[in-house]
Design a protein around this motif. Structure first.
Motif, PDB file in Angstrom:
ATOM      1  N   LYS A   6       0.895  -1.161   0.085  1.00  0.00           N
ATOM      2  CA  LYS A   6      -0.019   0.022  -0.115  1.00  0.00           C
ATOM      3  C   LYS A   6       0.776   1.155  -0.018  1.00  0.00           C
ATOM      4  N   SER A   7       1.917   1.112   0.745  1.00  0.00           N
ATOM      5  CA  SER A   7       2.656   2.133   0.936  1.00  0.00           C
ATOM      6  C   SER A   7       3.392   2.661  -0.293  1.00  0.00           C
ATOM      7  N   GLU A   8       3.808   1.577  -1.055  1.00  0.00           N
ATOM      8  CA  GLU A   8       4.757   1.533  -2.275  1.00  0.00           C
ATOM      9  C   GLU A   8       3.600   2.099  -3.587  1.00  0.00           C
ATOM     10  N   ILE A   9       2.570   1.589  -3.447  1.00  0.00           N
ATOM     11  CA  ILE A   9       1.385   2.144  -4.412  1.00  0.00           C
ATOM     12  C   ILE A   9       1.205   3.759  -4.150  1.00  0.00           C
ATOM     13  N   TYR A  10       1.284   4.007  -2.892  1.00  0.00           N
ATOM     14  CA  TYR A  10       0.978   5.449  -2.458  1.00  0.00           C
ATOM     15  C   TYR A  10       2.260   6.556  -3.189  1.00  0.00           C
ATOM     16  N   ARG A  11       3.217   5.851  -2.893  1.00  0.00           N
ATOM     17  CA  ARG A  11       4.514   6.559  -3.516  1.00  0.00           C
ATOM     18  C   ARG A  11       4.481   6.756  -4.818  1.00  0.00           C
ATOM     19  N   PHE A  12       4.135   5.416  -5.444  1.00  0.00           N
ATOM     20  CA  PHE A  12       4.142   5.384  -6.921  1.00  0.00           C
ATOM     21  C   PHE A  12       3.186   6.695  -7.394  1.00  0.00           C
ATOM     22  N   ASN A  13       1.904   6.454  -7.091  1.00  0.00           N
ATOM     23  CA  ASN A  13       0.896   7.418  -7.382  1.00  0.00           C
ATOM     24  C   ASN A  13       1.396   8.869  -7.093  1.00  0.00           C
ATOM     25  N   ASN A  14       2.016   9.132  -6.238  1.00  0.00           N
ATOM     26  CA  ASN A  14       2.366  10.640  -5.880  1.00  0.00           C
ATOM     27  C   ASN A  14       3.398  11.036  -6.576  1.00  0.00           C
ATOM     28  N   LYS A  15       4.380  10.248  -7.746  1.00  0.00           N
ATOM     29  CA  LYS A  15       5.199  10.660  -8.218  1.00  0.00           C
ATOM     30  C   LYS A  15       4.699  11.045  -9.735  1.00  0.00           C
ATOM     31  N   LYS A  16       5.001  11.884 -10.411  1.00  0.00           N
ATOM     32  CA  LYS A  16       4.335  12.684 -11.625  1.00  0.00           C
ATOM     33  C   LYS A  16       4.848  11.621 -12.768  1.00  0.00           C
ATOM     34  N   THR A  17       6.187  11.192 -12.675  1.00  0.00           N
ATOM     35  CA  THR A  17       6.700  10.306 -13.649  1.00  0.00           C
ATOM     36  C   THR A  17       5.826   9.425 -14.512  1.00  0.00           C
ATOM     37  N   TYR A  18       4.757   8.667 -13.942  1.00  0.00           N
ATOM     38  CA  TYR A  18       3.889   7.909 -14.583  1.00  0.00           C
ATOM     39  C   TYR A  18       3.140   8.511 -15.389  1.00  0.00           C
ATOM     40  N   ASN A  20       3.014  11.586 -16.332  1.00  0.00           N
ATOM     41  CA  ASN A  20       3.536  12.416 -17.457  1.00  0.00           C
ATOM     42  C   ASN A  20       3.760  11.344 -18.594  1.00  0.00           C
ATOM     43  N   THR A  21       4.202  10.155 -18.306  1.00  0.00           N
ATOM     44  CA  THR A  21       4.480   9.102 -19.131  1.00  0.00           C
ATOM     45  C   THR A  21       3.229   8.720 -20.226  1.00  0.00           C
ATOM     46  N   VAL A  22       2.148   8.442 -19.085  1.00  0.00           N
ATOM     47  CA  VAL A  22       0.976   8.212 -19.967  1.00  0.00           C
ATOM     48  C   VAL A  22       0.442   9.278 -20.864  1.00  0.00           C
ATOM     49  N   ILE A  23       0.678  10.342 -20.437  1.00  0.00           N
ATOM     50  CA  ILE A  23      -0.203  11.687 -21.083  1.00  0.00           C
ATOM     51  C   ILE A  23       0.702  11.802 -22.359  1.00  0.00           C
ATOM     52  N   VAL A  24       2.107  11.861 -22.270  1.00  0.00           N
ATOM     53  CA  VAL A  24       3.031  11.762 -23.554  1.00  0.00           C
ATOM     54  C   VAL A  24       2.640  10.672 -24.607  1.00  0.00           C
ATOM     55  N   LEU A  25       2.656   9.405 -23.922  1.00  0.00           N
ATOM     56  CA  LEU A  25       2.480   8.244 -24.996  1.00  0.00           C
ATOM     57  C   LEU A  25       1.081   8.616 -25.576  1.00  0.00           C
ATOM     58  N   LEU A  26      -0.037   8.612 -24.739  1.00  0.00           N
ATOM     59  CA  LEU A  26      -1.337   8.469 -25.443  1.00  0.00           C
ATOM     60  C   LEU A  26      -1.278   9.746 -26.352  1.00  0.00           C
ATOM     61  N   SER A  27      -0.808  11.062 -26.004  1.00  0.00           N
ATOM     62  CA  SER A  27      -0.807  11.833 -27.024  1.00  0.00           C
ATOM     63  C   SER A  27       0.100  11.685 -28.260  1.00  0.00           C
ATOM     64  N   LEU A  28       1.055  10.970 -28.256  1.00  0.00           N
ATOM     65  CA  LEU A  28       1.734  10.729 -29.505  1.00  0.00           C
ATOM     66  C   LEU A  28       0.807   9.912 -30.099  1.00  0.00           C
ATOM     67  N   VAL A  29       0.025   8.702 -29.844  1.00  0.00           N
ATOM     68  CA  VAL A  29      -0.730   7.861 -30.502  1.00  0.00           C
ATOM     69  C   VAL A  29      -1.995   8.971 -31.202  1.00  0.00           C
TER      70      VAL A  29
END
Length: 247
Positions: A6-18, A20-29
């Motif tokens: 749970k703590s790892e998921i919280y840390r993952f979700n609180n980082k903008k990297t993922y 930003n990656t989703v936004i950039v990749l879907l925008s490219l599509v």
């Protein structure tokens, strides 16, 4: 779900990297689709855009997905050695750290793959306007065939990343793309090289894309055997070394 994951998921979700990656990749599509559609409008001598052509372009960007796999794996790894030390000191086993971090990466990568399918399908209906269910089925089967190869990349990125290796991307592109391209170029010279290329990640990926272009795609057990085989080998060797690592 245990408190650690749970703590790892919280840390993952609180980082903008993922995000930003989703936004950039879907925008490219979206941008690629719009570029192809407008190109067909401007240059009317070209054949009308088909689902096979569009889905083929989206699917062929496996190199980009390798990069994405490294980015996702890196979010909770390498640079967070201090957090890992604190987790171990609090009683969390190395096995849980190693496996739970990969679970989060795997789920996140799979979600992104699904998002790409959804967005590209919507584009196929809205922008292209000639959506064909049979082409879509071919597209899905092709992605299913390619998925284990991508998961093997994620496993390599995870193992290298959790040891703080900063060259995971170069290693993966070197093995999966550069070496694969060399084997492909030399495959006509020797039957042994041809056989090696045919079971290499690059050879399997090229076969899937070629079959899709010919609309001959079928489920490919070899892709799963090779991809899952690499995954288990890398994961086992990585964990065997990680549980002995001195923090």
């Amino acid at each position: 779900m245990n408190n650690y994951i749970k703590s790892e998921i919280y840390r993952f979700n609180n980082k903008k990297t993922y995000r930003n990656t989703v936004i950039v990749l879907l925008s490219l599509v979206v941008l690629v689709a719009m570029g192809i559609v407008f190109s067909n409008i401007k240059y009317t001598v070209k054949e009308p855009l088909t689902n096979i052509a569009f889905f083929g372009i989206v699917m062929s960007q496996d190199t980009i997905m390798y990069i994405v796999a490294v980015i996702i794996a890196d979010i909770l790894l390498g640079k967070d050695i201090g957090v890992i030390k604190a987790s171990i000191n609090s009683g969390i086993t190395r096995e849980r750290i190693f496996k739970d971090k990969f679970k989060i990466s795997l789920i996140s990568f799979t979600v992104l793959e699904v998002l790409i399918i959804v967005v590209s399908s919507i584009i196929g209906v809205v922008l292209i306007g000639n959506f064909n269910i049979n082409d879509f089925k071919l597209y899905l089967v092709s992605l299913v065939n390619m998925f284990p190869i991508k998961i093997s990349v994620l496993a390599i990125a995870h193992v290298l990343g959790i040891f703080g290796n900063r060259f995971a991307l170069l290693f993966i592109l070197g093995i999966y793309e550069f070496l694969g391209a060399i084997l492909g170029a030399a495959s006509s010279l020797n039957i042994i090289i041809e056989k090696i290329y045919s079971i290499s990640p690059k050879g399997i990926s090229d076969t899937i894309k070629a079959n899709f272009a010919k609309e001959e795609i079928v489920f490919m057990p070899k892709a799963w055997i090779v991809g899952i085989g690499i995954f288990f080998l890398v994961f086992f060797l990585g964990y065997s070394k990680y549980k002995k690592k001195d923090f």
